[in-house]
Design a protein around this motif. Structure first.
Motif, PDB file in Angstrom:
ATOM      1  N   PHE A 102       0.988  -1.252   0.121  1.00 17.42           N
ATOM      2  CA  PHE A 102      -0.301   0.010  -0.048  1.00 17.42           C
ATOM      3  C   PHE A 102       1.142   1.439   0.108  1.00 17.42           C
ATOM      4  N   GLY A 103       1.046   2.107   1.111  1.00 17.28           N
ATOM      5  CA  GLY A 103       1.914   3.142   1.202  1.00 17.28           C
ATOM      6  C   GLY A 103       1.327   4.382   0.943  1.00 17.28           C
ATOM      7  N   CYS A 104      -0.017   4.542   0.409  1.00 18.57           N
ATOM      8  CA  CYS A 104      -0.412   5.893   0.210  1.00 18.57           C
ATOM      9  C   CYS A 104      -0.602   6.798   1.382  1.00 18.57           C
ATOM     10  N   ARG A 105      -0.450   8.146   1.244  1.00 20.59           N
ATOM     11  CA  ARG A 105      -0.696   8.870   2.408  1.00 20.59           C
ATOM     12  C   ARG A 105      -2.157   8.757   2.670  1.00 20.59           C
ATOM     13  N   GLU A 106      -3.244   8.793   2.012  1.00 15.20           N
ATOM     14  CA  GLU A 106      -4.373   8.811   2.311  1.00 15.20           C
ATOM     15  C   GLU A 106      -5.044   7.377   2.593  1.00 15.20           C
ATOM     16  N   ARG A 107      -5.730   7.060   3.578  1.00 17.93           N
ATOM     17  CA  ARG A 107      -6.294   5.917   3.909  1.00 17.93           C
ATOM     18  C   ARG A 107      -7.228   5.331   2.705  1.00 17.93           C
ATOM     19  N   TRP A 108      -7.868   6.178   2.414  1.00 18.09           N
ATOM     20  CA  TRP A 108      -8.964   6.002   1.217  1.00 18.09           C
ATOM     21  C   TRP A 108      -8.331   5.464  -0.143  1.00 18.09           C
ATOM     22  N   ASP A 109      -7.188   5.949  -0.273  1.00 19.25           N
ATOM     23  CA  ASP A 109      -6.557   5.402  -1.566  1.00 19.25           C
ATOM     24  C   ASP A 109      -5.947   3.940  -1.313  1.00 19.25           C
ATOM     25  N   ASN A 110      -5.497   3.679  -0.138  1.00 19.79           N
ATOM     26  CA  ASN A 110      -4.846   2.358   0.401  1.00 19.79           C
ATOM     27  C   ASN A 110      -6.368   1.248   0.366  1.00 19.79           C
ATOM     28  N   PHE A 111      -7.525   1.747   0.722  1.00 20.44           N
ATOM     29  CA  PHE A 111      -8.827   1.063   0.790  1.00 20.44           C
ATOM     30  C   PHE A 111      -9.100   1.047  -0.582  1.00 20.44           C
ATOM     31  N   MET A 112      -9.070   1.717  -1.610  1.00 16.07           N
ATOM     32  CA  MET A 112      -9.564   1.796  -2.666  1.00 16.07           C
ATOM     33  C   MET A 112      -8.675   1.013  -3.567  1.00 16.07           C
ATOM     34  N   HIS A 320      -5.145  14.669 -11.479  1.00  9.97           N
ATOM     35  CA  HIS A 320      -3.619  13.519 -11.040  1.00  9.97           C
ATOM     36  C   HIS A 320      -4.260  12.875  -9.671  1.00  9.97           C
ATOM     37  N   ALA A 321      -5.249  12.520  -9.252  1.00 12.55           N
ATOM     38  CA  ALA A 321      -5.851  12.070  -8.138  1.00 12.55           C
ATOM     39  C   ALA A 321      -4.964  10.668  -7.970  1.00 12.55           C
ATOM     40  N   ASP A 322      -4.977   9.937  -9.074  1.00 14.52           N
ATOM     41  CA  ASP A 322      -4.251   8.666  -8.869  1.00 14.52           C
ATOM     42  C   ASP A 322      -2.704   8.616  -9.099  1.00 14.52           C
ATOM     43  N   ALA A 327       0.462   3.466  -4.018  1.00 15.76           N
ATOM     44  CA  ALA A 327       0.354   1.943  -4.135  1.00 15.76           C
ATOM     45  C   ALA A 327       0.617   1.429  -5.805  1.00 15.76           C
ATOM     46  N   PRO A 328       1.387   0.493  -5.562  1.00 10.04           N
ATOM     47  CA  PRO A 328       1.670   0.170  -7.056  1.00 10.04           C
ATOM     48  C   PRO A 328       0.625  -0.157  -8.235  1.00 10.04           C
ATOM     49  N   ILE A 329      -0.614  -0.298  -7.571  1.00 12.38           N
ATOM     50  CA  ILE A 329      -1.718  -0.673  -8.506  1.00 12.38           C
ATOM     51  C   ILE A 329      -1.879   0.681  -9.140  1.00 12.38           C
ATOM     52  N   TYR A 330      -1.474   1.887  -8.622  1.00  9.75           N
ATOM     53  CA  TYR A 330      -1.959   3.163  -9.336  1.00  9.75           C
ATOM     54  C   TYR A 330      -0.733   3.309 -10.283  1.00  9.75           C
TER      55      TYR A 330
END
Length: 589
Positions: A102-112, A320-322, A327-330
């Protein structure tokens, strides 16, 4: 508040199970009555759907007659069967998701990122393949560079591809009422004072990453492999004459989620540096020791001005949200911007290499070129003022807006993602399709819909990423404002990305619900067992399997398993062969 919420969930689950159990049908008893002729000979068919009035050949019944005699309800819900199937067939795969980085700053991005992976395995495989191919491309792009710090640049840029990089070529400051341009990028490459910056950044980026091989990761992978193996063994050793008792776990979770194994292994082999906060700290610490060429030689870089930074927010945040999600999937969204950043570095290195090859010092001489040790460029040849440093890394060639080799890597990664997606999903569909009644029913259609929407989600997100890159193309021209075509592309990119992410969430929920319905015997009803979706008016419910049916069914199972397993193993071999990281340069003590 935890206990009332838990109680509400428990009550809701009981209501659902009660609804599923209400009006349940005892199919073995009903089929026994039909085969004994208790309800007449109407609707009897053989297992191919051909009508018959011979009770000895009447091993199937039409859908219409099945509903008339047995009713339209499903089989009885069994909690013991449900919990056993859930824990044996589904839970190990869901647990494997914990090994995804994961590793995103925003928890929502990790969850997504979890929903994106579950909703579109093709996207997860595509992003991973792009990441691995990008590393090989960076090594190839710097192959002809013969200038100090080239090896550091390869490793650092490869490790930073999960970050939203911002490369600043220069900045302008007012000195004595005159604007002076300071070459940030060229100074980083040419000045010998910055050699320590490259080495420190590479060393600090090589921190112990949690997303690498460990006992926990090996155990998780071994768990799902053992669970799948036991599922296969169980399917072939417990073949029943009742077609609705065959291949449930084998056709569902056991094969359709095999893609998780090579993707998880790929992440562990790659060990991506995707912790945004950690990487930013490393880069900030290294940047404190960077220098820039001034009018009279090297000088400390003013605070806030750096050649490489990580963007937290951009002027076009919605677009540029993604890209800023690490996270590597982005990586699907960062592909083109990363290539552009690498090309900026590589072109500057190319220009410096050409001048060094022609024995031209930065200052232009005198003094004349000073020979080095035969392996590197002497430090005296790399010193000069701001104009000389900038000139040394110029002129930059006319570059494609898309970047070199972009479309080749895109097609390879796209093919890899599609093969893994449809190899595993296709194997699952084959297994359940050829489990009598042969045809598209509720189960096979559910898997087909899942795979189809997963592919559509991937296509939509990829189109969105290319539109986003095109929307920002005006930045590389002299246009002060965004032209209308780029504005349209920006809005369309944002819309497509949002629609695709909603679709990924719905598709992930869809496949989970499909499995839960399968475990709860919801599909065990006349409509689903008769394959009405695929057979239409010829829909019939096989009541008992004959020897030829069992033989054909097993052959189909072998084919489906072989397809899913071979594709999974081939994909693992592919990422293993491709994921050779560049060798780390030697650190001078």
């Amino acid at each position: 508040m935890a206990r009332p919420q838990a109680l509400q969930c428990l009550v809701l689950c009981l209501l659902i199970f009660a609804t599923l159990s209400y009006g349940s049908v005892n199919f073995p008893q009903c089929f026994s009555e039909i085969r004994n002729g208790d309800h007449g000979l109407d609707g009897l068919t053989d297992n191919n759907g051909n009508p018959t009035t011979d009770l000895t050949r009447g091993t199937a019944v039409t859908y219409k007659r099945c509903v008339e005699v047995c009713g339209g309800g499903g089989g009885a819900f069994s909690w013991s069967s449900f919990s056993q199937q859930f824990s044996a067939w589904l839970l190990p795969w869901l647990a494997l998701l914990s090994q995804f980085p994961f590793g995103c700053r925003e928890r929502w991005d990790n969850f997504m990122s979890i929903f994106l992976a579950l909703g579109s395995p093709c996207l997860a495989a595509y992003s991973l393949a792009l990441t691995i191919l990008n590393v090989k491309w960076v090594v190839h792009r710097f192959h002809n560079v013969r200038y100090p710090n080239k090896d550091w640049a390869i490793v650092i840029l490869s490790n930073l591809q999960h970050m939203p990089l911002k490369v600043t070529r220069s900045f302008t400051a007012a000195i004595n009422q005159q604007d002076v341009e300071y070459p940030l990028l060229a100074s980083l490459i040419v000045l010998p004072d910055n050699d320590a910056w490259w080495e420190k950044l590479e060393r600090d980026l090589n921190y112990a990453d949690p997303h690498t091989w460990s006992i926990a990761s090996v155990s998780s992978i071994a768990w799902v492999i053992v669970a799948y193996t036991l599922t296969v063994v169980d399917a072939f050793t417990t073949v029943s004459s009742d077609p609705n008792e065959n291949g449930q776990g084998l056709s569902g979770v056991g094969s359709i989620w095999l893609w998780m194994i090579p993707v998880t292994i790929g992440y562990l082999q790659l060990s991506p540096r995707c912790d945004a906060n950690r990487v930013e700290e490393v880069l900030t610490e290294a940047n404190r020791n960077s220098f820039v060429a001034g009018s009279y030689g090297s000088m400390d870089v003013p605070s806030g001005e750096r050649a490489i930074t990580i963007q937290r927010h951009t002027q076009h945040q919605a677009l540029h949200a993604d890209q800023v999600a690490t996270a590597p999937i982005y990586n699907y969204a960062r592909f083109l911007s990363f290539v552009h950043a690498v090309e900026g570095f590589a072109c500057a290195f190319d220009a410096a290499t050409d001048k060094a090859h022609n024995r031209i010092p930065v200052s232009g001489g005198p003094p004349a070129w000073r020979p080095g040790d035969g392996k590197t460029v002497h430090a005296d040849n790399r010193r000069g003022n701001n104009d000389q440093i900038e000139e040394y890394c110029s002129p930059l060639p006319n570059r494609s807006h898309w970047g070199s080799g972009v479309f080749t890597r895109f097609f390879v990664a796209a093919l890899a993602g599609l093969v893994l997606q449809w190899g595993t999903s296709g194997g699952s569909i084959v297994i359940v399709y050829y489990t009598p009644t042969v045809g598209f029913g509720c189960r096979s259609t559910a898997y087909l819909v899942y795979a189809g929407f997963a592919t559509l989600i991937w296509i939509t997100l990829v189109v969105s990423s290319f539109l986003a890159h095109y929307a920002m193309s005006y930045r590389f021209t002299n246009s002060p404002t965004q032209p209308l075509p780029q504005t349209i592309a920006e809005q369309l990119s944002i819309f497509l990305r949002r629609v695709a992410k909603v679709g990924a969430m719905l598709n992930a929920v869809w496949i989970l619900v499909a499995f839960l319905l399968q475990f709860s015997n919801f599909y065990d009803r006349c409509y689903c067992n008769s394959d009405v979706i695929g057979l239409g008016k010829r829909a019939h419910n096989v009541m008992v399997l004959l020897a030829p049916d069992i033989s054909n069914m097993k052959a189909a199972w072998v084919g489906g398993i072989a397809l899913a397993v071979v594709v999974t193993v081939a994909w693992w071999i592919f990422i293993t062969l491709m994921s050779n990281p560049p060798p780390r340069p030697y650190h001078v003590a």
